[in-house]
Design a protein around this motif. Structure first.
Motif, PDB file in Angstrom:
ATOM      1  N   GLU A  82     -17.340 -16.245 -28.736  1.00 38.63           N
ATOM      2  CA  GLU A  82     -18.791 -16.080 -28.683  1.00 38.63           C
ATOM      3  C   GLU A  82     -19.149 -14.790 -29.424  1.00 38.63           C
ATOM      4  O   GLU A  82     -18.622 -13.727 -29.113  1.00 38.63           O
ATOM      5  CB  GLU A  82     -19.294 -16.021 -27.248  1.00 38.63           C
ATOM      6  N   VAL A  83     -20.028 -14.911 -30.411  1.00 38.07           N
ATOM      7  CA  VAL A  83     -20.376 -13.783 -31.263  1.00 38.07           C
ATOM      8  C   VAL A  83     -21.656 -13.118 -30.762  1.00 38.07           C
ATOM      9  O   VAL A  83     -22.641 -13.797 -30.439  1.00 38.07           O
ATOM     10  CB  VAL A  83     -20.562 -14.230 -32.726  1.00 38.07           C
ATOM     11  N   PHE A  84     -21.631 -11.784 -30.704  1.00 33.20           N
ATOM     12  CA  PHE A  84     -22.812 -10.999 -30.358  1.00 33.20           C
ATOM     13  C   PHE A  84     -23.088 -10.012 -31.484  1.00 33.20           C
ATOM     14  O   PHE A  84     -22.183  -9.306 -31.927  1.00 33.20           O
ATOM     15  CB  PHE A  84     -22.603 -10.234 -29.049  1.00 33.20           C
ATOM     16  N   GLN A  85     -24.315  -9.972 -31.955  1.00 34.20           N
ATOM     17  CA  GLN A  85     -24.706  -8.995 -32.963  1.00 34.20           C
ATOM     18  C   GLN A  85     -25.267  -7.756 -32.270  1.00 34.20           C
ATOM     19  O   GLN A  85     -26.134  -7.863 -31.405  1.00 34.20           O
ATOM     20  CB  GLN A  85     -25.753  -9.591 -33.904  1.00 34.20           C
ATOM     21  N   SER A  86     -24.771  -6.590 -32.658  1.00 32.16           N
ATOM     22  CA  SER A  86     -25.204  -5.347 -32.030  1.00 32.16           C
ATOM     23  C   SER A  86     -25.210  -4.223 -33.053  1.00 32.16           C
ATOM     24  O   SER A  86     -24.203  -3.985 -33.724  1.00 32.16           O
ATOM     25  CB  SER A  86     -24.280  -4.978 -30.862  1.00 32.16           C
ATOM     26  N   THR A  87     -26.315  -3.524 -33.142  1.00 34.24           N
ATOM     27  CA  THR A  87     -26.402  -2.373 -34.040  1.00 34.24           C
ATOM     28  C   THR A  87     -25.587  -1.195 -33.539  1.00 34.24           C
ATOM     29  O   THR A  87     -25.416  -0.215 -34.265  1.00 34.24           O
ATOM     30  CB  THR A  87     -27.874  -1.933 -34.214  1.00 34.24           C
ATOM     31  N   ALA A  88     -25.074  -1.285 -32.309  1.00 36.03           N
ATOM     32  CA  ALA A  88     -24.260  -0.199 -31.764  1.00 36.03           C
ATOM     33  C   ALA A  88     -22.859  -0.179 -32.360  1.00 36.03           C
ATOM     34  O   ALA A  88     -22.154   0.829 -32.233  1.00 36.03           O
ATOM     35  CB  ALA A  88     -24.171  -0.312 -30.244  1.00 36.03           C
ATOM     36  N   VAL A  89     -22.434  -1.260 -32.993  1.00 34.86           N
ATOM     37  CA  VAL A  89     -21.110  -1.296 -33.608  1.00 34.86           C
ATOM     38  C   VAL A  89     -21.177  -0.598 -34.963  1.00 34.86           C
ATOM     39  O   VAL A  89     -22.042  -0.920 -35.783  1.00 34.86           O
ATOM     40  CB  VAL A  89     -20.630  -2.748 -33.801  1.00 34.86           C
ATOM     41  N   PRO A  90     -20.280   0.350 -35.230  1.00 32.63           N
ATOM     42  CA  PRO A  90     -20.296   1.026 -36.533  1.00 32.63           C
ATOM     43  C   PRO A  90     -20.114   0.033 -37.674  1.00 32.63           C
ATOM     44  O   PRO A  90     -19.412  -0.974 -37.548  1.00 32.63           O
ATOM     45  CB  PRO A  90     -19.105   1.997 -36.437  1.00 32.63           C
ATOM     46  N   SER A  91     -20.762   0.309 -38.791  1.00 31.07           N
ATOM     47  CA  SER A  91     -20.678  -0.572 -39.954  1.00 31.07           C
ATOM     48  C   SER A  91     -19.234  -0.684 -40.445  1.00 31.07           C
ATOM     49  O   SER A  91     -18.512   0.309 -40.524  1.00 31.07           O
ATOM     50  CB  SER A  91     -21.567  -0.024 -41.080  1.00 31.07           C
ATOM     51  N   GLY A  92     -18.820  -1.904 -40.757  1.00 32.52           N
ATOM     52  CA  GLY A  92     -17.476  -2.142 -41.247  1.00 32.52           C
ATOM     53  C   GLY A  92     -16.466  -2.417 -40.152  1.00 32.52           C
ATOM     54  O   GLY A  92     -15.285  -2.627 -40.447  1.00 32.52           O
ATOM     55  N   TYR A  93     -16.925  -2.453 -38.898  1.00 33.27           N
ATOM     56  CA  TYR A  93     -16.017  -2.649 -37.778  1.00 33.27           C
ATOM     57  C   TYR A  93     -16.552  -3.728 -36.838  1.00 33.27           C
ATOM     58  O   TYR A  93     -17.714  -4.152 -36.936  1.00 33.27           O
ATOM     59  CB  TYR A  93     -15.814  -1.343 -37.006  1.00 33.27           C
ATOM     60  N   ALA A  94     -15.698  -4.169 -35.939  1.00 32.38           N
ATOM     61  CA  ALA A  94     -16.075  -5.145 -34.927  1.00 32.38           C
ATOM     62  C   ALA A  94     -15.226  -4.912 -33.689  1.00 32.38           C
ATOM     63  O   ALA A  94     -14.191  -4.231 -33.742  1.00 32.38           O
ATOM     64  CB  ALA A  94     -15.886  -6.570 -35.444  1.00 32.38           C
ATOM     65  N   VAL A  95     -15.673  -5.466 -32.572  1.00 30.80           N
ATOM     66  CA  VAL A  95     -14.931  -5.387 -31.316  1.00 30.80           C
ATOM     67  C   VAL A  95     -14.657  -6.795 -30.826  1.00 30.80           C
ATOM     68  O   VAL A  95     -15.572  -7.615 -30.759  1.00 30.80           O
ATOM     69  CB  VAL A  95     -15.719  -4.619 -30.237  1.00 30.80           C
ATOM     70  N   MET A  96     -13.412  -7.090 -30.532  1.00 30.24           N
ATOM     71  CA  MET A  96     -13.055  -8.370 -29.936  1.00 30.24           C
ATOM     72  C   MET A  96     -12.438  -8.095 -28.571  1.00 30.24           C
ATOM     73  O   MET A  96     -11.663  -7.141 -28.419  1.00 30.24           O
ATOM     74  CB  MET A  96     -12.056  -9.138 -30.801  1.00 30.24           C
TER      75      MET A  96
END
Length: 231
Positions: free
Chosen positions: A138-152
């Motif tokens: 399930e994908v969540f879009q969040s501006t809190a994630v730094p650009s170029g990165y993701a959290v799984m």
């Protein structure tokens, strides 16, 4: 940890009536609180903030916890996904846990320029199919994630406790003193709480800066009798 939000309102707006003004103020303050909570849950550094999904659970310096070492990936293929899931399956006390699904939190800009192309293959009939992952995600879009990165990670392995001491939704207070000269009234709402991942391997920090678009692979298998094309 205290989270508060406030909004200045011109006194002239009081003439619009209490019902309209109450809805307006509650809507804006609720959105502001939600943005602050999201930033803390995703990337809070623990310094008067929750400890976010991107952070290590130890190694704090002056109250600030460092981000996890980012794992660089270039594709969402089964081999890459499997290596990430293997990390997430490491439970505390050297045990293993079953994983039914994961969440992927990514900056909106990176979703549309990196994750979306990497998870939208074109089928053999010409149609595009989006959000194709090798494992339930399930994908969540969040501006809190730094650009170029993701959290799984495992969404149910993040704990967030909130309280107000004044009932559900918090108590909205106001003051006519702070902005008296500007003829404004200040409204404020506040919450108390804290949050952190339940264990070190509940979430994985990913470097997706070089994530490549998905491409339909076609393999030609030759035999003595015929040539078979596999998609």
């Amino acid at each position: 940890v205290k989270l508060s939000a406030y909004i200045p309102i011109a006194n002239a707006m009081l003439d619009l009536g209490p019902a309209w003004l109450d809805t307006y103020i509650r809507t804006l303050l609720a959105e502001a609180i939600a943005v602050g909570l999201e930033a803390g849950i995703v990337d809070g550094d623990g310094d008067n903030k929750p400890l976010g999904m991107t952070r290590q659970l130890s190694g704090a310096v002056d109250g600030v916890y460092p981000r996890k070492d980012a794992i660089a990936i270039t594709a969402f293929d089964p081999e890459t996904y499997g290596s990430i899931l293997e990390i997430l399956s490491k439970a505390p006390n050297n045990k293993r846990r079953a994983i039914n699904s994961v969440i992927l939190v990514v900056n909106p800009a990176d979703y549309f320029t990196k994750v979306f192309p990497a998870t939208t293959p074109r089928a053999t009939d010409g149609r595009y199919i989006n959000n194709v992952f090798p494992y339930p995600t399930e994908v969540f879009q969040s501006t809190a994630v730094p650009s170029g990165y993701a959290v799984m990670g495992l969404g149910n392995r993040y704990f967030m406790g909130l309280g107000t001491g004044t009932g559900r939704g918090g108590k909205i207070e106001y003051s006519d003193e702070y902005k008296f000269l500007e003829d404004q009234r200040i409204y404020r709402v506040k919450f108390y709480g804290n949050g952190r991942p339940k264990d070190e391997n509940a979430f994985v920090y990913l470097d997706i800066s070089n994530l490549e678009p998905t491409v339909l692979q076609v393999k030609v298998v030759n035999s003595s009798e015929s040539t078979v094309t596999e998609a």
